[in-house]
Design an enzyme around this catalytic site. Structure first.
Site: not given
Ligand code: PGA
Length: 269
Positions: A67, A136
Site C-alpha cells: 500500500d 482493528d
C-alpha cells in the site's frame, strides 16, 4: 493456519527471516510481497544482516508493496516509498526496476490500481506476502468492512488507523485520509502469507484473526481461507489465543521432513 509463538519479537523476526531466506535461496527469482509499519522492521534488519554477512542475494527478486498513501511522493519521509528505501531497499541489492509500490501521486487512481494488479500477474504472482495486522484487524489498508474479494483500489482510512499512524507524521491532521492498497482478494492469491504481530496491543486482533468468525468486520480473518498462512506472534500478542497450547505442541512436534520442506509450489522458476 500455522501459528508460531516465539518468546520475543526478536526471535519472531529471525524465524520470519529464515522463512524468507529459504524461499529466496530456493528460488532466486522469488516474488516477495512486502509490508510497512513497525512490525516488519526486525525482519528487514535480519534480511539486511543476512545479505551483508551471509551473501543472501536479492538481485533477481521482484517485490510488491501492499500500500501507499495518496498524495505522498517518494521523497516524503512518511511515504511507504521512503520507508522501504530507508529500512530495506537501500541496504540490499534488489534491482530498482523490480521494486513495485503503489504510486500515491498518480493522476488516475483506478488505472494505476489495475496496472498494479496486472504487474503482479505478469511477475507470475506473489510467492510470499509479508503482512502486519492493525488493531482493528486490517491487513494492508483493508479496513473493517472491506470486501474479502477486494482488489487493489482506493480506501479511506478509519479514524483509528489515522490515530495509530500519526506517530509517523507531525500531527494527525497530516495523515492522508486516502490510500491505495492491495485488496484482500489480491493478498489471498499469494502462495504463502507470513503475518507478524508483536506486543500486547495486538492480542485482541490476533485472537480474532486466528480463532474468531470469518468476517469482513475483521479483514485478517480472510486468512483462515488461505491454504498456506504462517502467523508469527510473540507471547504478548498470543496472550488471548485459546488454543495456544495446541499451537505450541504442533510446532514442537513437527515432523523433520516438514520442518525442512522447501518451497515446492509450482509457478514460475
Ligand atoms: P504496525 O502496523 O506494524 O505499525 O503495528 C500494522 C498495520 O497497521 O498493518
Amino acid at each position: 493456519m500455522e501459528v508460531i509463538i516465539t518468546a520475543t519479537p526478536e526471535t519472531g523476526a529471525r524465524t520470519a527471516a529464515r522463512i524468507v531466506e529459504k524461499l529466496v535461496r530456493a528460488r532466486p527469482r522469488a516474488v516477495l510481497g512486502l509490508a510497512t509499519g513497525s512490525t516488519p522492521l526486525g525482519l528487514y534488519g535480519e534480511l539486511i544482516r543476512r545479505h551483508r554477512e551471509e551473501g543472501l542475494d536479492f538481485s533477481r527478486v521482484t517485490t510488491f508493496n501492499l500500500d501507499e498513501y495518496i498524495g505522498l511522493g517518494a521523497d516524503h519521509p512518511a511515504s511507504y516509498h521512503y520507508f522501504m528505501h530507508e529500512h530495506l531497499f537501500g541496504a540490499i541489492n534488489v534491482s530498482p526496476e523490480r521494486i513495485h509500490i503503489p504510486d500515491g501521486k498518480t493522476a488516475d487512481i483506478p488505472a494505476a490500481c489495475e496496472a498494479y494488479e496486472a504487474a503482479i500477474r505478469e511477475a507470475g504472482g506473489i510467492d510470499l506476502q509479508v503482512l502486519g495486522i492493525g488493531h482493528d484487524g486490517h491487513i494492508g489498508f483493508n479496513e473493517p468492512g472491506s470486501s474479502l474479494a477486494s482488489r487493489t483500489r482506493l480506501k479511506t482510512l478509519t479514524q483509528k488507523t489515522i490515530e495509530a499512524n500519526q506517530r509517523f507524521f507531525t500531527s494527525a491532521d497530516e495523515v492522508p485520509r486516502h490510500v491505495i492498497t492491495m485488496g484482500v482478494g489480491t493478498i489471498l492469491e499469494a502462495r504463502v502469507c507470513l503475518l507478524l504481530a508483536f506486543g500486547e496491543s495486538k492480542a485482541d486482533a490476533v485472537a480474532a484473526m486466528v480463532e474468531g468468525p470469518l468476517s469482513a468486520s475483521c479483514p485478517a480473518t480472510a486468512l483462515q481461507w488461505h491454504p498456506r498462512t504462517t502467523v508469527i506472534v510473540d507471547e504478548a500478542a498470543a496472550a488471548r489465543l485459546r488454543r495456544s497450547d495446541y499451537y505450541r505442541y504442533v510446532h514442537a512436534n513437527k515432523p523433520a521432513w516438514q520442518q525442512d520442506a522447501t518451497f515446492s509450489f509450482g509457478g514460475h522458476e
